[in-house]
Design a protein around this motif. Structure first.
Motif, PDB file in Angstrom:
ATOM      1  N   ALA A   1      35.982   4.015  -1.926  1.00 36.79           N
ATOM      2  CA  ALA A   1      36.987   3.518  -0.951  1.00 36.79           C
ATOM      3  C   ALA A   1      36.482   2.245   0.066  1.00 36.79           C
ATOM      4  O   ALA A   1      37.326   1.619   0.225  1.00 36.79           O
ATOM      5  N   VAL A   2      35.279   2.498   0.258  1.00 36.69           N
ATOM      6  CA  VAL A   2      34.534   1.231   0.861  1.00 36.69           C
ATOM      7  C   VAL A   2      34.645   0.093   0.434  1.00 36.69           C
ATOM      8  O   VAL A   2      35.034  -1.074   0.817  1.00 36.69           O
ATOM      9  N   LEU A   3      34.117   0.065  -1.019  1.00 39.17           N
ATOM     10  CA  LEU A   3      34.050  -1.191  -1.733  1.00 39.17           C
ATOM     11  C   LEU A   3      35.516  -1.842  -1.931  1.00 39.17           C
ATOM     12  O   LEU A   3      35.693  -3.055  -1.961  1.00 39.17           O
ATOM     13  N   ARG A   4      36.475  -0.886  -2.031  1.00 32.05           N
ATOM     14  CA  ARG A   4      37.846  -1.276  -2.165  1.00 32.05           C
ATOM     15  C   ARG A   4      38.359  -2.220  -1.058  1.00 32.05           C
ATOM     16  O   ARG A   4      39.135  -3.150  -1.077  1.00 32.05           O
ATOM     17  N   ALA A   5      38.045  -1.315   0.051  1.00 32.88           N
ATOM     18  CA  ALA A   5      38.435  -1.801   1.411  1.00 32.88           C
ATOM     19  C   ALA A   5      37.903  -3.422   1.864  1.00 32.88           C
ATOM     20  O   ALA A   5      38.565  -4.069   2.181  1.00 32.88           O
ATOM     21  N   VAL A   6      36.580  -3.421   1.502  1.00 31.51           N
ATOM     22  CA  VAL A   6      35.776  -4.777   1.436  1.00 31.51           C
ATOM     23  C   VAL A   6      36.490  -5.611   0.637  1.00 31.51           C
ATOM     24  O   VAL A   6      36.840  -7.053   0.938  1.00 31.51           O
ATOM     25  N   ARG A   7      37.031  -5.507  -0.497  1.00 38.22           N
ATOM     26  CA  ARG A   7      37.523  -6.487  -1.320  1.00 38.22           C
ATOM     27  C   ARG A   7      38.971  -6.774  -1.163  1.00 38.22           C
ATOM     28  O   ARG A   7      39.412  -7.986  -0.771  1.00 38.22           O
ATOM     29  N   GLU A   8      39.939  -5.826  -0.574  1.00 43.46           N
ATOM     30  CA  GLU A   8      40.984  -5.881  -0.229  1.00 43.46           C
ATOM     31  C   GLU A   8      41.150  -6.851   1.146  1.00 43.46           C
ATOM     32  O   GLU A   8      41.953  -7.702   1.325  1.00 43.46           O
TER      33      GLU A   8
END
Length: 335
Positions: free
Chosen positions: A37-44
């Motif tokens: 979830a954190v890595l996805r938020a970083v990408r988005e």
């Protein structure tokens, strides 16, 4: 629009700021779904950590100073590639400085790195101020790569086994039947070790070593070869202190009308990209510069864990790359 912050990432991922920090640092136990979830938020969000803020909080800049003795030497380029590959994997970045230019301008070679607060220093090649290195080693981890001069306590040295490599090249020429073998020598500790290996191998086979002083450059190799080939008892083979000098030797042989290897065999040292050019295809000693660079990076990383450890010397084992510039003496090859 303002750049996204760690708070924005935490809100998007539905987690705390401290958990985001753990994920970004790659440390601490984090459940896989939270990490994703954190890595996805970083990408988005296109979030990038603030390096300056992280440096203040960690008391580190995550940068490594690299002081390079000679930007013209292709062997050092391959060493830097190996060095950078491991440093990058550890999340560290190189800052490169030209020691030769700094000396010419009369600058303190280490001062820019101290001003930038680097976490450690790698000295590539021979830098004369060993006393200065000792003072630096008391302030940060220091590793010397590709040089063999005596170093102060607390400084690691990573290099090739120059004496052994020189014996390999010389014994190859002796094994082909050459006895009048000359060495285009170099300066410094590396040059002295390669000369010693040459002389040891020659005397072990009852042959008289012939040494022509040089300076590690193509021009020096050219001039030294012209002098050697002007002798009445000219050598049938040359062992050059490095590939650059060997290229100069090949140029001199060509201008004097000697065929290589039919009338003159030539070996280099370092197995640089130059030696692998098809129109040269130089027999040379491989000192594994990429591996030397990786070992230097590993030494530096180890020093972060053991800052007060004794300095050690680590030598990479050389091998011989036999290519198209060596053959039997006396024009024994067809052609």
């Amino acid at each position: 629009m303002r750049p996204p912050t760690i708070r924005d990432v935490a809100e998007r991922a539905g987690v705390s700021k401290s958990l985001v920090s753990l994920v970004l640092r790659g440390s601490g136990p984090v459940r896989p779904e939270k990490r994703e979830a954190v890595l996805r938020a970083v990408r988005e969000l296109g979030y990038r950590p603030n390096a300056a803020a992280r440096s203040l909080s960690e008391q580190r800049t995550r940068t490594i100073g690299v002081l390079l003795d000679d930007l013209r030497n292709p062997w050092f380029v391959e060493l830097l590639d190996g060095l950078n590959s491991l440093l990058h994997a550890a999340g560290l970045h190189m800052l490169l400085a030209d020691a030769r230019l700094g000396r010419r301008m009369g600058h303190d070679l280490a001062e820019p790195f101290l001003d930038l607060g680097v976490d450690g220093l790698v000295v590539v090649g021979t830098v004369p101020d060993a006393g200065g290195l000792g003072a630096l080693a008391r302030r940060m981890p220091v590793v010397v790569a590709g040089a063999r001069e005596a170093q102060p306590p607390g400084v690691d040295v990573v290099a090739g086994d120059d004496e052994r490599g020189a014996r390999l090249a010389t014994e190859h020429l002796l094994g082909l039947g050459h006895r009048r073998i000359a060495h285009l020598a170099g300066h410094g500790a590396v040059g002295a070790l390669r000369r010693r290996g040459f002389e040891t191998a020659m005397r072990a086979h009852g042959a008289e070593p012939l040494v022509e002083p040089g300076d590690l450059t193509e021009e020096g190799g050219y001039r030294g070869t012209v002098r050697l080939l002007s002798r009445p008892d000219r050598p049938t083979a040359l062992f050059a202190v490095n590939d650059m000098a060997a290229v100069g030797a090949l140029s001199a042989a060509g201008e004097l009308g000697l065929r290589v290897p039919g009338e003159l065999s030539v070996t280099g040292y370092d197995n640089t990209s130059i030696s692998r050019l098809r129109h040269l295809w130089l027999t040379t000693v491989d000192t594994a510069p990429h591996e030397v660079g990786r070992r230097a990076a590993r030494c530096l990383l180890d020093r972060f864990e053991r800052p007060g450890a004794e300095g050690r010397v680590r030598l990479a084992t050389p091998t011989l790359e036999i290519r198209g510039t060596t053959g039997p003496p006396g024009d024994a090859l067809p052609g």
